[in-house]
Design a protein around this motif. Sequence first.
Motif, PDB file in Angstrom:
ATOM      1  N   TYR A  73       0.929  -1.112   0.042  1.00 15.45           N
ATOM      2  CA  TYR A  73       0.128  -0.214  -0.061  1.00 15.45           C
ATOM      3  C   TYR A  73       0.831   1.473   0.110  1.00 15.45           C
ATOM      4  CZ  TYR A  73      -3.152   3.474   1.605  1.00 15.45           C
ATOM      5  OH  TYR A  73      -3.994   4.842   1.742  1.00 15.45           O
ATOM      6  N   TYR A  74       0.483   2.293  -0.660  1.00 15.50           N
ATOM      7  CA  TYR A  74       1.294   3.491  -1.013  1.00 15.50           C
ATOM      8  C   TYR A  74       0.501   4.693  -1.107  1.00 15.50           C
ATOM      9  CZ  TYR A  74       1.053   3.228  -5.964  1.00 15.50           C
ATOM     10  OH  TYR A  74       0.702   2.977  -7.285  1.00 15.50           O
ATOM     11  N   GLU A  75       0.941   5.815  -0.738  1.00  8.76           N
ATOM     12  CA  GLU A  75       0.258   7.049  -1.266  1.00  8.76           C
ATOM     13  C   GLU A  75       1.415   7.965  -1.791  1.00  8.76           C
ATOM     14  OE1 GLU A  75      -1.404   8.594   2.472  1.00  8.76           O
ATOM     15  OE2 GLU A  75      -3.042   6.943   2.518  1.00  8.76           O
ATOM     16  N   VAL A  76       0.976   8.903  -2.621  1.00  3.32           N
ATOM     17  CA  VAL A  76       1.779   9.719  -3.433  1.00  3.32           C
ATOM     18  C   VAL A  76       1.370  11.236  -3.404  1.00  3.32           C
ATOM     19  CG1 VAL A  76       3.311  10.095  -5.499  1.00  3.32           C
ATOM     20  CG2 VAL A  76       2.674   7.922  -4.971  1.00  3.32           C
ATOM     21  N   GLU A  77       2.115  12.048  -2.925  1.00  2.78           N
ATOM     22  CA  GLU A  77       1.688  13.395  -3.067  1.00  2.78           C
ATOM     23  C   GLU A  77       2.713  14.371  -3.251  1.00  2.78           C
ATOM     24  OE1 GLU A  77      -1.042  16.431  -0.355  1.00  2.78           O
ATOM     25  OE2 GLU A  77      -0.805  14.353   0.194  1.00  2.78           O
ATOM     26  N   GLY A  78       2.718  15.537  -4.059  1.00  3.24           N
ATOM     27  CA  GLY A  78       3.476  16.645  -4.290  1.00  3.24           C
ATOM     28  C   GLY A  78       4.440  16.094  -5.620  1.00  3.24           C
ATOM     29  N   GLU A  79       5.493  17.218  -5.975  1.00  3.71           N
ATOM     30  CA  GLU A  79       6.173  16.963  -7.185  1.00  3.71           C
ATOM     31  C   GLU A  79       7.559  17.230  -6.846  1.00  3.71           C
ATOM     32  OE1 GLU A  79       4.475  19.466 -10.028  1.00  3.71           O
ATOM     33  OE2 GLU A  79       2.726  18.638 -10.317  1.00  3.71           O
ATOM     34  N   GLY A  80       8.576  16.765  -7.916  1.00  4.11           N
ATOM     35  CA  GLY A  80       9.758  16.939  -7.482  1.00  4.11           C
ATOM     36  C   GLY A  80      10.581  15.702  -7.455  1.00  4.11           C
ATOM     37  N   LYS A  81      12.004  15.778  -6.915  1.00 10.68           N
ATOM     38  CA  LYS A  81      12.669  14.628  -6.602  1.00 10.68           C
ATOM     39  C   LYS A  81      11.870  13.913  -5.644  1.00 10.68           C
ATOM     40  CE  LYS A  81      17.439  16.015  -7.335  1.00 10.68           C
ATOM     41  NZ  LYS A  81      18.710  16.433  -7.075  1.00 10.68           N
ATOM     42  N   SER A  82      12.195  12.412  -5.996  1.00  4.73           N
ATOM     43  CA  SER A  82      11.212  11.389  -5.050  1.00  4.73           C
ATOM     44  C   SER A  82      11.935  11.146  -3.761  1.00  4.73           C
ATOM     45  CB  SER A  82      10.935  10.299  -5.753  1.00  4.73           C
ATOM     46  OG  SER A  82      10.194  10.413  -6.932  1.00  4.73           O
ATOM     47  N   ILE A  83      11.080  11.240  -2.461  1.00  3.63           N
ATOM     48  CA  ILE A  83      11.398  10.922  -1.231  1.00  3.63           C
ATOM     49  C   ILE A  83      10.228   9.700  -0.863  1.00  3.63           C
ATOM     50  CG2 ILE A  83      11.739  11.287   1.199  1.00  3.63           C
ATOM     51  CD1 ILE A  83      12.796  13.776   0.622  1.00  3.63           C
ATOM     52  N   VAL A  84      11.054   8.697  -0.523  1.00  3.38           N
ATOM     53  CA  VAL A  84      10.263   7.348   0.014  1.00  3.38           C
ATOM     54  C   VAL A  84      10.622   7.270   1.429  1.00  3.38           C
ATOM     55  CG1 VAL A  84       9.606   4.933  -0.289  1.00  3.38           C
ATOM     56  CG2 VAL A  84      10.693   6.202  -2.196  1.00  3.38           C
ATOM     57  N   PHE A  85       9.357   7.166   2.287  1.00  6.93           N
ATOM     58  CA  PHE A  85       9.377   7.227   3.669  1.00  6.93           C
ATOM     59  C   PHE A  85       9.184   5.768   4.001  1.00  6.93           C
ATOM     60  CE2 PHE A  85       8.854  11.773   3.498  1.00  6.93           C
ATOM     61  CZ  PHE A  85       9.810  12.237   4.476  1.00  6.93           C
ATOM     62  N   LEU A  86      10.186   5.269   4.800  1.00  6.42           N
ATOM     63  CA  LEU A  86      10.154   3.781   5.151  1.00  6.42           C
ATOM     64  C   LEU A  86       9.982   3.745   6.842  1.00  6.42           C
ATOM     65  CD1 LEU A  86      13.103   2.574   3.233  1.00  6.42           C
ATOM     66  CD2 LEU A  86      10.491   2.324   2.456  1.00  6.42           C
ATOM     67  N   HIS A  87       8.722   3.361   7.269  1.00 12.28           N
ATOM     68  CA  HIS A  87       8.405   3.485   8.690  1.00 12.28           C
ATOM     69  C   HIS A  87       9.138   2.224   9.439  1.00 12.28           C
ATOM     70  CE1 HIS A  87       5.650  -0.129   8.280  1.00 12.28           C
ATOM     71  NE2 HIS A  87       5.154   0.292   7.432  1.00 12.28           N
ATOM     72  N   GLY A  88       9.048   2.498  10.859  1.00 16.36           N
ATOM     73  CA  GLY A  88       9.755   1.567  11.596  1.00 16.36           C
ATOM     74  C   GLY A  88       8.773   0.453  12.143  1.00 16.36           C
ATOM     75  N   PHE A  89       9.316  -0.618  12.910  1.00 19.21           N
ATOM     76  CA  PHE A  89       8.511  -1.559  13.123  1.00 19.21           C
ATOM     77  C   PHE A  89       7.387  -1.126  14.302  1.00 19.21           C
ATOM     78  CE2 PHE A  89       8.187  -4.687  17.062  1.00 19.21           C
ATOM     79  CZ  PHE A  89       7.666  -5.704  16.398  1.00 19.21           C
ATOM     80  N   LEU A  90       6.212  -1.773  14.008  1.00 14.72           N
ATOM     81  CA  LEU A  90       4.737  -1.303  14.654  1.00 14.72           C
ATOM     82  C   LEU A  90       4.347  -0.002  14.184  1.00 14.72           C
ATOM     83  CD1 LEU A  90       5.222  -2.762  18.296  1.00 14.72           C
ATOM     84  CD2 LEU A  90       4.232  -4.021  16.347  1.00 14.72           C
TER      85      LEU A  90
END
Length: 248
Positions: A3-20
């Motif tokens: 599952y993912y969500e995308v918002e904004g424009e420009g260079k891509s930053i992918v956020f990877l959450h922690g455990f729990l």
Amino acid sequence: MLYYEVEGEGKSIVFLHGFLENHSIWNNLRDDLKDQYQIIKLDLPGHGNSKTYKEENTMEEMADEVITVLDELNIDKATFVGHSMGGYVATALADLYPERTENIVLLNSSTLADDDAKKKQRLRACETAQKNFKVLVNFSMPALFAAHHRENFKEELQFVKNIALKTPIDGVCAALKGMRERPDRSSILYDFKGGIYIVVGMNDETVNPTLFLTLIPNLPNIHLYKFDGGHMAFIEHYNEVLQILKSI
């Protein structure tokens, strides 16, 4: 697919959450960065809205799933921001997919493997989760924040607890087993040519920074930030972490 969500424009930053955790842990940073970057928040396997179909979710398999999302979005290269377990995934991406990795940001994470004591602790945590998950969450969540911050971050602690309690037990154990088996990836500190941004909480009770700090070389592409906080730097030191991400 994750599952993912995308918002904004420009260079891509992918956020990877922690455990729990899940993608919603990044909402504030998304809101403050979406005018500058394309923000991709996702749920790692067995967390949030992403299912797990395995008894063990390795960091390498999680990295493969992240690349599948990038392929779906036609993104050739991205900066990966990983908190704790998400940082382990980020180091796997830098190791296995260097051509797809622009930079990595390790928030309260490490390149080191678990030692024997930590491996045993992971298995005990799985057993506790299967018996009484709420006990595990209530016991472990306060320690994520530095002792001197807990009074000021009561609302944030409750927010993190609420997210944790929504995590399926099979996802909890699969992630614990995957973290337990991850290899030492300290070689990327020398081999990876992109930017490496390392944020350390000097009072972190979850990922002890002491040994990791001795391994970090003084190289032009490595940027080290040490804060007087715990395991939740992007909450405890929000403005400082925001400025780091804006500078990338």
